[in-house]
Write a protein that holds these residues in place. Structure first.
Motif, mmCIF file in Angstrom:
data_model
loop_
_atom_site.group_PDB
_atom_site.id
_atom_site.type_symbol
_atom_site.label_atom_id
_atom_site.label_comp_id
_atom_site.label_asym_id
_atom_site.label_seq_id
_atom_site.Cartn_x
_atom_site.Cartn_y
_atom_site.Cartn_z
ATOM 1 N N ALA A 2 -4.453 5.897 -6.186
ATOM 2 C CA ALA A 2 -3.085 5.754 -6.681
ATOM 3 C C ALA A 2 -2.589 4.324 -6.511
ATOM 4 C CB ALA A 2 -2.167 6.722 -5.945
ATOM 5 N N ASP A 3 -2.922 3.728 -5.377
ATOM 6 C CA ASP A 3 -2.463 2.373 -5.095
ATOM 7 C C ASP A 3 -3.060 1.360 -6.070
ATOM 8 O OD1 ASP A 3 -0.802 0.935 -3.072
ATOM 9 O OD2 ASP A 3 -2.652 -0.210 -2.819
ATOM 10 N N ASP A 4 -4.348 1.513 -6.362
ATOM 11 C CA ASP A 4 -4.999 0.620 -7.327
ATOM 12 C C ASP A 4 -4.354 0.742 -8.710
ATOM 13 O OD1 ASP A 4 -6.691 -0.275 -5.379
ATOM 14 O OD2 ASP A 4 -8.411 0.928 -6.007
ATOM 15 N N ALA A 5 -4.091 1.976 -9.109
ATOM 16 C CA ALA A 5 -3.457 2.199 -10.408
ATOM 17 C C ALA A 5 -2.064 1.588 -10.440
ATOM 18 C CB ALA A 5 -3.388 3.700 -10.710
ATOM 19 N N ASP A 6 -1.349 1.719 -9.341
ATOM 20 C CA ASP A 6 0.005 1.160 -9.255
ATOM 21 C C ASP A 6 -0.019 -0.364 -9.371
ATOM 22 O OD1 ASP A 6 2.843 1.428 -8.765
ATOM 23 O OD2 ASP A 6 2.465 0.586 -6.789
ATOM 24 N N ASP A 7 -0.962 -0.995 -8.674
ATOM 25 C CA ASP A 7 -1.064 -2.459 -8.708
ATOM 26 C C ASP A 7 -1.387 -2.963 -10.114
ATOM 27 O OD1 ASP A 7 -0.504 -2.657 -6.044
ATOM 28 O OD2 ASP A 7 -2.585 -2.864 -5.400
ATOM 29 N N VAL A 8 -2.395 -2.358 -10.742
ATOM 30 C CA VAL A 8 -2.821 -2.806 -12.070
ATOM 31 C C VAL A 8 -1.717 -2.549 -13.096
ATOM 32 C CG1 VAL A 8 -4.485 -2.464 -13.934
ATOM 33 C CG2 VAL A 8 -5.265 -2.499 -11.561
ATOM 34 N N MET A 19 -12.356 14.381 6.087
ATOM 35 C CA MET A 19 -10.981 14.606 5.623
ATOM 36 C C MET A 19 -10.224 13.278 5.541
ATOM 37 S SD MET A 19 -8.862 16.911 4.570
ATOM 38 C CE MET A 19 -9.489 18.499 5.152
ATOM 39 N N ARG A 20 -10.379 12.437 6.545
ATOM 40 C CA ARG A 20 -9.698 11.130 6.536
ATOM 41 C C ARG A 20 -10.181 10.285 5.363
ATOM 42 N NH1 ARG A 20 -11.102 11.288 12.228
ATOM 43 N NH2 ARG A 20 -9.290 11.983 13.450
ATOM 44 N N ALA A 21 -11.490 10.311 5.126
ATOM 45 C CA ALA A 21 -12.056 9.524 4.029
ATOM 46 C C ALA A 21 -11.521 10.010 2.683
ATOM 47 C CB ALA A 21 -13.580 9.605 4.049
ATOM 48 N N ALA A 22 -11.407 11.328 2.517
ATOM 49 C CA ALA A 22 -10.912 11.885 1.253
ATOM 50 C C ALA A 22 -9.447 11.525 1.035
ATOM 51 C CB ALA A 22 -11.095 13.406 1.244
ATOM 52 N N ILE A 23 -8.662 11.568 2.098
ATOM 53 C CA ILE A 23 -7.240 11.187 2.007
ATOM 54 C C ILE A 23 -7.116 9.717 1.636
ATOM 55 C CG2 ILE A 23 -5.143 10.819 3.371
ATOM 56 C CD1 ILE A 23 -5.878 13.370 4.927
ATOM 57 N N LYS A 24 -7.884 8.899 2.312
ATOM 58 C CA LYS A 24 -7.835 7.459 2.034
ATOM 59 C C LYS A 24 -8.238 7.157 0.594
ATOM 60 C CE LYS A 24 -9.609 3.002 3.648
ATOM 61 N NZ LYS A 24 -10.528 2.318 4.608
ATOM 62 N N ALA A 25 -9.277 7.836 0.106
ATOM 63 C CA ALA A 25 -9.757 7.603 -1.263
ATOM 64 C C ALA A 25 -8.680 7.963 -2.285
ATOM 65 C CB ALA A 25 -11.019 8.408 -1.518
ATOM 66 N N PHE A 29 -2.238 8.786 -11.104
ATOM 67 C CA PHE A 29 -1.311 9.269 -10.079
ATOM 68 C C PHE A 29 -1.431 10.786 -9.912
ATOM 69 C CE2 PHE A 29 1.681 5.555 -11.238
ATOM 70 C CZ PHE A 29 0.991 4.708 -10.365
ATOM 71 N N GLN A 30 -1.522 11.481 -11.039
ATOM 72 C CA GLN A 30 -1.614 12.938 -10.996
ATOM 73 C C GLN A 30 -2.915 13.380 -10.323
ATOM 74 O OE1 GLN A 30 0.827 15.332 -12.064
ATOM 75 N NE2 GLN A 30 -0.558 16.409 -10.674
ATOM 76 N N ALA A 31 -4.002 12.687 -10.634
ATOM 77 C CA ALA A 31 -5.289 13.036 -10.017
ATOM 78 C C ALA A 31 -5.247 12.816 -8.507
ATOM 79 C CB ALA A 31 -6.402 12.195 -10.642
ATOM 80 N N ALA A 32 -4.630 11.709 -8.079
ATOM 81 C CA ALA A 32 -4.527 11.423 -6.641
ATOM 82 C C ALA A 32 -3.623 12.435 -5.956
ATOM 83 C CB ALA A 32 -3.989 10.007 -6.436
ATOM 84 N N MET A 56 0.852 -1.198 0.000
ATOM 85 C CA MET A 56 0.000 0.000 0.000
ATOM 86 C C MET A 56 0.884 1.244 0.000
ATOM 87 S SD MET A 56 -3.299 0.902 0.234
ATOM 88 C CE MET A 56 -4.298 2.326 0.631
ATOM 89 N N LEU A 57 0.625 2.134 -0.932
ATOM 90 C CA LEU A 57 1.354 3.394 -0.970
ATOM 91 C C LEU A 57 1.042 4.220 0.272
ATOM 92 C CD1 LEU A 57 0.810 4.385 -4.710
ATOM 93 C CD2 LEU A 57 2.893 3.477 -3.683
ATOM 94 N N LYS A 58 2.014 5.047 0.657
ATOM 95 C CA LYS A 58 1.835 5.893 1.822
ATOM 96 C C LYS A 58 1.473 7.318 1.395
ATOM 97 C CE LYS A 58 5.038 3.233 4.668
ATOM 98 N NZ LYS A 58 6.302 3.253 5.446
ATOM 99 N N PHE A 59 0.930 8.054 2.346
ATOM 100 C CA PHE A 59 0.481 9.420 2.099
ATOM 101 C C PHE A 59 1.574 10.270 1.470
ATOM 102 C CE2 PHE A 59 0.331 13.802 3.702
ATOM 103 C CZ PHE A 59 -0.893 14.215 3.213
ATOM 104 N N ASP A 60 2.774 10.273 2.069
ATOM 105 C CA ASP A 60 3.832 11.141 1.579
ATOM 106 C C ASP A 60 4.346 10.704 0.206
ATOM 107 O OD1 ASP A 60 4.928 8.854 2.861
ATOM 108 O OD2 ASP A 60 6.892 9.817 2.876
ATOM 109 N N GLN A 61 4.254 9.393 -0.086
ATOM 110 C CA GLN A 61 4.688 8.911 -1.398
ATOM 111 C C GLN A 61 3.799 9.447 -2.512
ATOM 112 O OE1 GLN A 61 4.520 4.690 -0.395
ATOM 113 N NE2 GLN A 61 6.747 4.544 -0.639
ATOM 114 N N VAL A 62 2.521 9.519 -2.245
ATOM 115 C CA VAL A 62 1.590 10.031 -3.257
ATOM 116 C C VAL A 62 1.683 11.548 -3.346
ATOM 117 C CG1 VAL A 62 -0.823 10.158 -3.987
ATOM 118 C CG2 VAL A 62 0.036 8.085 -2.883
ATOM 119 N N LEU A 63 1.712 12.206 -2.183
ATOM 120 C CA LEU A 63 1.734 13.674 -2.164
ATOM 121 C C LEU A 63 2.984 14.225 -2.847
ATOM 122 C CD1 LEU A 63 0.469 16.348 -1.149
ATOM 123 C CD2 LEU A 63 1.759 16.028 0.984
#
Length: 772
Positions: free
Chosen positions: A153-159, A142-148, A89-92, A1-8
């Motif tokens: 990004a994580d789903d895109a990375d896996d696929v 806010m937590r739900a939006a961050i998680k989404a 990734f850019q959208a996330a 699972m990607l982490k918050f800072d990795q995506v940001l």
């Protein structure tokens, strides 16, 4: 699972550049492919090859020309995967950047790990602070939006990573002819591939090795809640296929060691299979609609294995114990199951266990979750309802047409009456080898919990809110009437008491509203009642008829609370709920800490404490009377039972309050208690942080057993009285009161509670139940 800072902080420039390079490669390969086909291959086809050269060179040229085409296909697919992955990734990343930028304006701080907190904590705000004051709902959103965003990004990375590995492959000499026009297409292709791999493992049945069962479980887990995978698997296996597989897996006569040596793997498989089929039922495709109809049709048919022949309903119900099945499917399935049982029992003239006896062979082990073997299909079905509040509420508020093929008769059955009163639940073999009715009533309790609270009975309490509706309350009215009518009902349904306690806790606000009235029979609330759930305009969440009317009268409330608290778990759950709810009402109706007040301003606070204290007295008196009935005085069992009567005070310590509810901890874990307001007040915060003692901790075991039962009972009741002071103490000690006001409130409210506690004995309390 990607982490918050990795995506940001993801650097996407190189990925964007790769898309450009691959796009250029696609253009070049397109031209090369055209040259190869029209030039190289075209000339080879027209040439007049003769002899051995004709069979070798011409074939080689064709293969070479095809490789140029495959190279273009592979390059195009790689470009498409990288393009869509970069877009995702850019959208996330942009979403997280937006959330981080907007958070301070909402009074919220997001740290480097994505943890959400106050920008300025309420305890550190200046007196003239007029900035944003986020509520719990703001934090949850806010937590739900961050998680989404991270999940996207994580789903895109896996696929993408799986698709790229598949395109490159292990063949170093040939290009891949697999074509993906998008990341979504790649995802679907992967789902189909996994579903077929699962199907191939399914075909091995109980001849599968433990390692192959692990592979099947891994495929289910990797695609959990994936609707495309679930539907593909369900359809490939077929409606009867799942039944045949699961019946065969539980057949003890065919020599398989899986059920002997690897029960844990089968337990996991049952969970994963159930989750997959549950997800599949939400599809409305014509194929899945037919699948659902065929499942119900096969329910009344025997599923023959080598040595067993369970009915389809028996097998399928055990694949419904976990997961959120589709609402309509659950109702249709339940109707079909009940109709079948009524036919097999000759309209109830035979007991239910006679309906589900196997026609031949040995008993089948259909349930690996524990508790029972899975013979009674109603148990698994009730567990299915327990995970789907909408379906369970609808089921218990509806009627079942027992002869749907006959439009002239009116042969109806009330599901609530049938399962809570009329049906003789069969005894089942539990994990200890004992025959008991507990699995059935435990499952019925779970179904009723979801029907009354609006949440799955085992839902994670984090982030849950009070979602009760008029329909939920309608089921609860039936519960109070049935189980508050006679102690025998609850006591002869082993395993349901903990659920009744949780249902009572979820409606503790309405129970208190009824207790406040002066008459045992009136259905009108006391004017300006501080209890119950009303919106800002005084309207009830259960419909306008309950703006001033009660869900049940005072007599019914006393009986229900008294009977449920005869049980150890019921007493603990209701006691903790009562204290927390009372404290929240004080926050709402009492003077606000730090504001001036006179004695008249404490009227509602006194009412709140009077009713809360009286309620606690009802709970304690009925529990103590049941202990006296169950055990001989001065016996070890009697003393231990008395010692547990004050353990409930621990359940509120550290409880989590948010969104208008509080989730109890400790022995009553998973219990939601409504609060008097969305915002958590100072008294509730103080209450949750208060230390608490119970009589079981006061004495060592040997010291406890040396005391006389009457002495222990008196001490426990006295401690219960002191515990009922806790809401008032929490209110008086909330932040903001001066020392003078705190002392006045502490003394004034405590005295009122001590007097009110005596009123519990004025009630006509339910008699203790004498067990066989």
């Amino acid at each position: 699972m990607l982490k918050f800072d990795q995506v940001l902080h993801a650097r996407l420039g190189s990925l964007k550049e790769a898309v450009t390079v691959w796009s250029e490669t696609v253009t070049k390969l397109g031209k090369t492919k055209e040259k190869a086909e029209t030039g190289l291959q075209g000339k080879a086809e027209k040439a007049d090859w003769k002899g051995e050269n004709a069979g070798v060179t011409q074939a080689f040229v064709r293969k070479t020309a095809k490789e140029f085409g495959d190279a273009l296909t592979e390059a195009t697919s790689i470009r498409n995967i990288l393009r869509d992955a970069q877009s995702e990734f850019q959208a996330a990343k942009s979403e997280l950047e937006k959330l981080v930028a907007e958070a301070p304006g909402k009074g919220i701080r997001i740290d480097q790990d994505g943890v959400v907190s106050y920008l300025i904590h309420p305890d550190r705000r200046a007196k003239d602070y007029d900035g944003p004051k986020p509520e719990q709902a703001d934090f949850e959103a806010m937590r739900a939006a961050i998680k989404a965003a991270i999940t996207r990004a994580d789903d895109a990375d896996d696929v993408a990573s799986r698709a790229l590995r598949g395109l490159v492959g292990n063949d170093k000499n040939n290009f891949s002819d697999t074509s993906y026009d998008s990341l979504k297409a790649a995802s679907k292709a992967q789902d189909a591939e996994d579903a077929h791999a699962a199907y191939e493992l399914y075909k091995k049945g109980d001849d599968a090795t433990p390692e192959e069962i692990d592979k099947l479980n891994a495929l289910f887990k990797a695609n959990q809640k994936d609707p495309y995978f679930a539907e593909k698997f369900a359809l490939e296996v077929g409606p009867k296929g799942s039944m045949e597989y699961w019946a065969d897996m539980g057949d003890p006569s065919d020599g398989s060691r899986l059920g002997v040596d690897h029960r844990d793997k089968l337990k996991e498989l049952q969970t994963n299979w159930s989750l997959t089929l549950a997800t599949a039922t939400h599809s409305t495709s014509p194929e899945m609609e037919q699948w659902k109809a065929d499942v119900i049709k096969a329910g009344s048919e025997p599923i023959q294995t080598r040595g067993t022949s369970p009915y389809g309903f028996q097998v399928m119900s055990n694949l419904m114990r976990v997961g959120d099945y589709d609402d309509k499917f659950l109702k249709d399935y339940g109707n079909g199951l009940v109709i079948t049982e009524r036919k097999m029992t000759h309209d109830g003239r035979l007991p239910a266990d006679r309906a589900w006896q196997q026609l031949s062979g040995m008993p089948n082990h259909l349930n690996w979750q524990g508790g029972d073997l899975g013979t009674d299909p109603m148990v698994g079905f009730m567990e299915g309802l327990g995970h789907n509040p909408k379906a369970s509420t609808d089921f218990f508020n509806s009627s079942i047409d027992l002869t749907p093929e006959n439009t002239k008769d009116d042969k109806k059955l009330d599901p609530f009456d049938y399962f809570s009163k009329d049906r003789e639940w069969p005894e089942s073999l539990n994990d200890k080898g004992d025959r008991t009715k507990e699995p059935g009533y435990d499952a019925l309790g779970h179904a009723l919990e979801s029907a009354t609270t609006g949440h799955p009975y085992d839902a994670d309490t984090e982030g849950l809110k009070d979602v009760r509706t008029k329909d939920n309350a309608e089921v609860m009215q039936k519960v109070v009437e049935r189980y508050g009518s006679d102690p025998k009902v609850m006591h002869t349904q082993p395993g349901i008491d903990d659920s009744l306690g949780k249902m009572g806790a979820a409606y503790i606000d309405e129970l208190n509203r009824s207790l406040e009235t002066d008459s045992d029979t009136t259905m009108d609330e006391k004017k300006n009642s501080p209890f119950g759930f009303n919106d800002g305009k005084g309207g009830s969440r259960f419909g306008s008829e309950f703006d001033t009317k009660l869900l049940w009268n005072r007599g019914d409330a006393v009986n229900f609370m008294g009977i449920v608290s005869q049980s150890e778990t019921g007493h603990s759950t209701l006691s903790a709920a009562e204290s927390l709810y009372t404290t929240s009402v004080l926050d709402q109706v009492g003077p606000k800490p730090g504001t001036p007040f006179d004695d008249r301003d404490l009227t509602d606070a006194r009412t709140t404490l009077r009713v809360g204290s009286e309620a606690q007295g009802i709970l304690d008196e009925t529990r103590m009377a049941q202990i006296d009935k169950d055990y001989e005085k001065d016996s070890e069992e009697h003393k231990k039972a008395v010692g547990k009567t004050t353990e409930w005070v621990k359940f509120g310590v550290g409880a989590v309050a948010a969104g208008g509810v509080v989730a109890l901890t400790g022995g009553a874990g998973g219990v939601l208690v409504p609060l008097a307001a969305e915002t958590v007040g100072g008294a509730v915060v103080t209450f949750i942080g208060m230390e608490a003692d119970d009589i079981g901790e006061k004495y060592e075991k040997d010291e406890l057993l040396k005391k006389k039962s009457d002495e222990l009972s008196d001490e426990a009741l006295a401690m219960g009285k002191e515990n009922s002071l806790r809401p008032g103490i929490a209110y008086a000690n909330a932040d903001g009161w001066s020392e003078k006001d705190r002392n006045y409130l502490d003394e004034e409210l405590a005295n009122y509670v001590r007097t009110s506690r005596l009123h519990a004995r004025d009630n006509s309390l339910p008699d203790p139940y004498e067990k066989d």
